[in-house]
Design a protein around this motif. Structure first.
Motif, PDB file in Angstrom:
ATOM      1  N   LEU A 107       0.810  -1.114   0.006  1.00  0.00           N
ATOM      2  CA  LEU A 107       0.029  -0.058  -0.058  1.00  0.00           C
ATOM      3  C   LEU A 107       0.964   1.091  -0.045  1.00  0.00           C
ATOM      4  O   LEU A 107       1.830   1.440   0.950  1.00  0.00           O
ATOM      5  N   VAL A 108       0.661   1.851  -1.018  1.00  0.00           N
ATOM      6  CA  VAL A 108       1.522   3.286  -1.210  1.00  0.00           C
ATOM      7  C   VAL A 108       0.623   4.313  -1.180  1.00  0.00           C
ATOM      8  O   VAL A 108      -0.513   4.494  -1.634  1.00  0.00           O
ATOM      9  N   ASN A 109       0.937   5.575  -0.339  1.00  0.00           N
ATOM     10  CA  ASN A 109       0.079   6.520   0.281  1.00  0.00           C
ATOM     11  C   ASN A 109      -1.452   6.224   0.605  1.00  0.00           C
ATOM     12  O   ASN A 109      -2.335   6.772  -0.105  1.00  0.00           O
ATOM     13  N   ARG A 138     -12.733  -0.146  16.499  1.00  0.00           N
ATOM     14  CA  ARG A 138     -12.547   0.554  15.304  1.00  0.00           C
ATOM     15  C   ARG A 138     -13.795   0.324  14.311  1.00  0.00           C
ATOM     16  O   ARG A 138     -14.751  -0.491  14.669  1.00  0.00           O
ATOM     17  N   HIS A 139     -13.588   1.391  13.285  1.00  0.00           N
ATOM     18  CA  HIS A 139     -14.694   1.126  12.038  1.00  0.00           C
ATOM     19  C   HIS A 139     -14.927  -0.265  11.489  1.00  0.00           C
ATOM     20  O   HIS A 139     -13.875  -1.267  11.230  1.00  0.00           O
ATOM     21  N   ALA A 140     -15.965  -0.892  11.455  1.00  0.00           N
ATOM     22  CA  ALA A 140     -16.316  -2.302  10.973  1.00  0.00           C
ATOM     23  C   ALA A 140     -16.117  -2.281   9.502  1.00  0.00           C
ATOM     24  O   ALA A 140     -15.710  -3.331   9.151  1.00  0.00           O
ATOM     25  N   ARG A 141     -16.251  -1.370   8.620  1.00  0.00           N
ATOM     26  CA  ARG A 141     -16.029  -1.287   7.316  1.00  0.00           C
ATOM     27  C   ARG A 141     -15.284   0.160   6.874  1.00  0.00           C
ATOM     28  O   ARG A 141     -15.717   1.319   7.508  1.00  0.00           O
ATOM     29  N   VAL A 142     -14.315   0.074   6.353  1.00  0.00           N
ATOM     30  CA  VAL A 142     -13.538   1.124   5.636  1.00  0.00           C
ATOM     31  C   VAL A 142     -13.312   1.109   4.149  1.00  0.00           C
ATOM     32  O   VAL A 142     -13.347   0.142   3.508  1.00  0.00           O
ATOM     33  N   ARG A 143     -13.057   2.507   3.377  1.00  0.00           N
ATOM     34  CA  ARG A 143     -12.813   2.440   2.003  1.00  0.00           C
ATOM     35  C   ARG A 143     -11.370   2.866   2.004  1.00  0.00           C
ATOM     36  O   ARG A 143     -11.062   4.031   2.520  1.00  0.00           O
ATOM     37  N   LEU A 144     -10.584   1.837   1.585  1.00  0.00           N
ATOM     38  CA  LEU A 144      -9.311   2.261   1.307  1.00  0.00           C
ATOM     39  C   LEU A 144      -8.809   2.801  -0.076  1.00  0.00           C
ATOM     40  O   LEU A 144      -9.355   2.155  -1.026  1.00  0.00           O
ATOM     41  N   ARG A 145      -8.050   3.940   0.056  1.00  0.00           N
ATOM     42  CA  ARG A 145      -7.697   4.230  -1.225  1.00  0.00           C
ATOM     43  C   ARG A 145      -6.134   4.538  -1.075  1.00  0.00           C
ATOM     44  O   ARG A 145      -5.690   4.804  -0.185  1.00  0.00           O
ATOM     45  N   ALA A 146      -5.394   4.000  -2.208  1.00  0.00           N
ATOM     46  CA  ALA A 146      -3.810   3.762  -2.110  1.00  0.00           C
ATOM     47  C   ALA A 146      -3.316   3.595  -3.610  1.00  0.00           C
ATOM     48  O   ALA A 146      -4.349   3.869  -4.531  1.00  0.00           O
ATOM     49  N   ARG A 147      -2.169   3.346  -3.568  1.00  0.00           N
ATOM     50  CA  ARG A 147      -1.496   3.073  -5.078  1.00  0.00           C
ATOM     51  C   ARG A 147      -0.687   1.604  -4.583  1.00  0.00           C
ATOM     52  O   ARG A 147      -0.474   1.511  -3.266  1.00  0.00           O
ATOM     53  N   ASP A 148      -0.602   0.639  -5.677  1.00  0.00           N
ATOM     54  CA  ASP A 148       0.286  -0.313  -5.285  1.00  0.00           C
ATOM     55  C   ASP A 148       1.690  -0.199  -5.826  1.00  0.00           C
ATOM     56  O   ASP A 148       1.947   0.999  -6.301  1.00  0.00           O
ATOM     57  N   GLU A 149       2.506  -1.151  -5.501  1.00  0.00           N
ATOM     58  CA  GLU A 149       3.844  -1.036  -5.851  1.00  0.00           C
ATOM     59  C   GLU A 149       4.141  -0.443  -7.344  1.00  0.00           C
ATOM     60  O   GLU A 149       5.306   0.157  -7.659  1.00  0.00           O
ATOM     61  N   HIS A 150       3.313  -0.620  -8.273  1.00  0.00           N
ATOM     62  CA  HIS A 150       3.498  -0.310  -9.559  1.00  0.00           C
ATOM     63  C   HIS A 150       2.677   1.019  -9.947  1.00  0.00           C
ATOM     64  O   HIS A 150       2.828   1.170 -11.063  1.00  0.00           O
TER      65      HIS A 150
END
Length: 220
Positions: A107-109, A138-150
């Motif tokens: 997970l990048v950024n 903690r929150h039971a559900r979250v939306r993750l935003r990121a970049r992968d290593e590529h």
């Protein structure tokens, strides 16, 4: 012919860290790097070095029997984390905690936001706070935003235990330890955990140690 990009201090730090071999040493609570927050990744590591660093994080995480590891936990103040969970748990634990296997991810950024208002509380530990666990809501559900290593975009909703891992590791990148969010009356040594609090949920621990769980009478 273009000149090679000048290597910055972060790249030099990572090169020196990798030169000492893996697994990497894990920084523990009390080290300022865990509290300073991180700088966004913006090409400080060239792709080959980023790949080597991500692999070193993976090896280190697995060697420590963790399910996630953030760059500050190895002393690097860069907004990068890895997660992976084979979830080798009994069925009753899987159902109670929503713990399902997660593949290895870089997970990048990363950043997250809650999805809905539901919260879940369970005992949680940290490789940077060895020997202890505490209940964290903690929150039971979250939306993750990121970049992968590529560099590919990641935009995904996580629930259950995977959502907890995402929150825990992203918090590290903001200088937050799980203890900052924990119910401190629940703080238990690994010995106490093994002898008393092996139940799928912390309901018994809450009753005997005197703290509230989300949705219980008197919860804060």
């Amino acid at each position: 012919m273009g000149t090679a990009r000048e290597r910055g201090p972060v790249a030099e730090q990572v090169e020196e860290l990798l030169a000492d071999g893996v697994p990497l040493p894990i920084v523990t609570a009390g080290d300022p790097v865990l509290r300073r927050g991180t700088e966004p990744f913006d090409g400080q590591l060239e792709p080959p070095l980023l790949a080597r660093f991500a692999e070193a994080l993976r090896v280190t995480m697995r060697a420590a029997a963790g399910v996630g590891l953030a760059a500050p936990q190895v002393g690097v103040a860069l907004r990068i984390a890895v997660i992976e969970d084979p979830a080798p748990v009994p069925e009753e634990v899987r159902v109670a905690r929503g713990r399902v296997p997660q593949p290895f991810r870089v997970l990048v950024n990363p950043s997250y936001e809650p999805v809905g208002t539901a919260r879940a509380a369970f005992f949680e530990g940290c490789l940077s706070v060895p020997g202890w666990q505490a209940v964290v809501a903690r929150h039971a559900r979250v939306r993750l935003r990121a970049r992968d290593e590529h560099g590919a975009a990641v935009d995904e909703v996580f629930s259950g235990w995977p959502a907890r891992i995402v929150q825990h590791e992203t918090d590290h990148l903001d200088g937050t330890l799980y203890l900052d969010r924990a119910e401190l009356r629940s703080l238990s040594s690994h010995t106490a955990m093994a002898g008393r609090w092996t139940q799928p949920t912390p309901a018994r621990a809450a009753a005997e140690l005197g703290f509230d769980l989300p949705g219980s009478a008197g919860s804060r």
